[in-house]
Every structure is written in structure tokens, then in C-alpha cells.
Enzyme design. Sequence first.
Site, short mmCIF file in Angstrom:
data_model
loop_
_atom_site.label_atom_id
_atom_site.label_comp_id
_atom_site.label_asym_id
_atom_site.label_seq_id
_atom_site.Cartn_x
_atom_site.Cartn_y
_atom_site.Cartn_z
N TYR A 98 0.92 -1.25 0.11
CA TYR A 98 -0.03 0.16 0.07
C TYR A 98 0.85 1.14 0.07
O TYR A 98 1.78 1.53 0.89
CB TYR A 98 -1.04 0.14 1.20
CG TYR A 98 -1.82 1.31 1.48
CD1 TYR A 98 -2.58 1.83 0.38
CD2 TYR A 98 -1.48 2.20 2.63
CE1 TYR A 98 -3.16 3.02 0.66
CE2 TYR A 98 -2.21 3.28 2.81
CZ TYR A 98 -3.21 3.63 1.85
OH TYR A 98 -3.75 4.93 2.05
N GLU A 135 -13.74 5.33 7.03
CA GLU A 135 -12.45 6.19 7.42
C GLU A 135 -12.66 6.19 9.19
O GLU A 135 -13.82 7.02 9.16
CB GLU A 135 -11.79 7.26 7.02
CG GLU A 135 -10.61 7.77 7.55
CD GLU A 135 -9.21 6.96 7.75
OE1 GLU A 135 -9.52 5.62 8.32
OE2 GLU A 135 -8.36 7.25 7.21
N ASP A 181 -2.93 5.45 -2.48
CA ASP A 181 -3.68 6.74 -1.99
C ASP A 181 -3.58 7.78 -3.02
O ASP A 181 -2.65 8.22 -3.50
CB ASP A 181 -2.97 7.56 -0.91
CG ASP A 181 -3.63 8.28 -0.07
OD1 ASP A 181 -4.75 9.00 -0.80
OD2 ASP A 181 -3.37 8.71 1.17
N ASP A 227 0.64 15.20 6.52
CA ASP A 227 0.00 14.92 5.44
C ASP A 227 -1.38 15.79 5.32
O ASP A 227 -2.61 15.53 6.05
CB ASP A 227 -0.78 13.41 5.69
CG ASP A 227 -1.86 12.95 4.47
OD1 ASP A 227 -1.62 13.85 3.53
OD2 ASP A 227 -2.36 12.04 4.67
N HIS A 253 -7.67 4.70 -3.85
CA HIS A 253 -8.87 5.36 -3.37
C HIS A 253 -8.79 6.88 -3.26
O HIS A 253 -7.70 7.42 -3.26
CB HIS A 253 -8.86 4.79 -1.66
CG HIS A 253 -7.52 5.16 -0.76
ND1 HIS A 253 -7.64 6.53 -0.45
CD2 HIS A 253 -6.59 4.62 -0.45
CE1 HIS A 253 -6.54 6.50 0.42
NE2 HIS A 253 -6.05 5.33 0.37
#
Length: 299
Positions: A48, A192, A90, A63, A117
Site C-alpha cells: 500500500y 475512515e 492513495d 499529510d 482510493h
Amino acid sequence: MADLLSRPGNRRARLREMLDAGEPVLAPGAYDALSARLVEQAGFDVVYMTGFGTTAGLLGRPDVGLLGGAEMAAHAARLTDAVDLPVIADADTGYGNPMNVIRTIRDYERAGVAALHLEDQVAPKRCGHLAGKQVVPAGEMAAKIRAAVDARTDPDLLIIARTDAAAVDGLDAALDRARRFADAGADLLFVEAPTSEADIEKVAEALRGHRLVFNWAEGGRTPPLSRDRLAELGFALVLFPVGTLLAATAGMVELLARLRADGTPAALLDRLGGLDAFAGLVGIGEIRELEERYRAERA
């Protein structure tokens, strides 16, 4: 481990097969090509590409939406080049409106990712486990998911729809959004940052029949569940986004503290290994084989 002449098979089809096998697929996070190779060498089937880790690794910053789509797609390409595993990436908010999402999908597809995603946060976004998030209207995000589905040229590229609405408007609103994103064509649903096991169970029950993503964010807001429990609840994909980043950072902090205190890192050398061992880890044997294969003939 990928080599310079490898021609990996259809990694997107492989990922779909794994997700359909009935057991949660574990996807450790990688923040650069080296950490992706280490994930592969550890025997995992998927890697990932973490946005949190990518931002930390490339910029040394949090982030909070500082990287653009082109930078993220280029980074994804470095990871897919480094390994033979399917890479799940991501893609933040898609970096704009549906027109931007179309470009994002095509850039990530060219980069070789198996899945990506998209999330429904207002830009600039922030890590899903940080406070201060905002979300766009559900209809706006559904349009972006439709654009993403239409933009892919490989039907095996998986589109994951993530909603951050639970922290903003409550879990029921997040579930309503997830259903709407499924209707728009998303292949997997990602709610999430649920903050209790009861909420995780509610997500699993309310969205039963859909392939679901669980974000096992190390040190985040979601309680840690065992793999067996996640399997019972029916989650198809489990992300471990920042463990490699946190472990590497802790190791570097320890090394630098020892170097500062002692003037040398000698006390840690037995734990660090040597340059030869590290060179082997990153493929020096493969390079030597290629050098021998393509050694220039003497005139």
C-alpha cells in the site's frame, strides 16, 4: 523481488482474485521504493502506497494536502517499478473536480497501480486520523466516483471510495455516503476512522455484501482488531499505512541520539548490519548478473 528485466503478470487481476478469496488481504504501507521492496521480501502479497508516509518521506511534512496529483502518481510509479506485487495507492481527493479525477485515474493507471482510493474531503485534505476534516457534498463525490470509473481503460483497475464523513457528520451519514458511492460504481468501500468496535461492527453490518476496507492505522483513532475478527466481520482489505514509517523513524532517532552522545554509532553496528548485507537486500546480486550478461566484447 522485482528485477530490472521482470515482466510481472496482470497484478490488477491478481488483486481481484485475492479480494474474492474470502480472507482479508493484508497490505502493509510503503512510503518509498525501499520500504515497498521490504514488504515484498517479507512475503506479503500486496503493498500500500501511503499518502501520509509519502508526504513525510518526500517533504518531511504532515499529510495536509501538500503534494499534487502528478507528484503522487510519479511516486506510485517508483513503487510499481520496485516490486512485482499489486500496489494500492492513495489518490487523496482526486486533486480537483471530475475533470481532474479523470486525469488522476489515467496517470495512476499508467503508473501501474492495481487499485487506488479517492476520498470525499474538502481540498486541501488531511490525514483521516487528524482533527479538522471537512467533506464535500455527497453528490459531488458521487460524480467524481462516476468519472473515475468511466476514466479507467483497464476494467481490472479497482476504484476504492473512501468517506471521512463519520468524524464530521456522524457514522450514519458516512454509511449513507458509502452506499451512494457504491451505486456510482466504486469497487470497494472505505469508511475512515470509526472510533469504537461497535462502530466497526455497524459498518460491517450496514454494508454487508460490499467489499470493505479497514484502515488499521497504527496509533490512529480506530481501535485495533485482530485479523480473525476482521475476517469474521467480512472486511476484504486491511491497510497498515504507517508502521514501516514509524519503525524506520524510531530507528533513525535512536541511531542519531547514539551518534550525538558517543561521537560514533559503534554501539549499534551489530544491529545495523553491514553495507554488503544491505547491498544484497536492494539487489546488488541482480546488478552483477546483468553486468556479466552484457559485458562488452573486447575488439
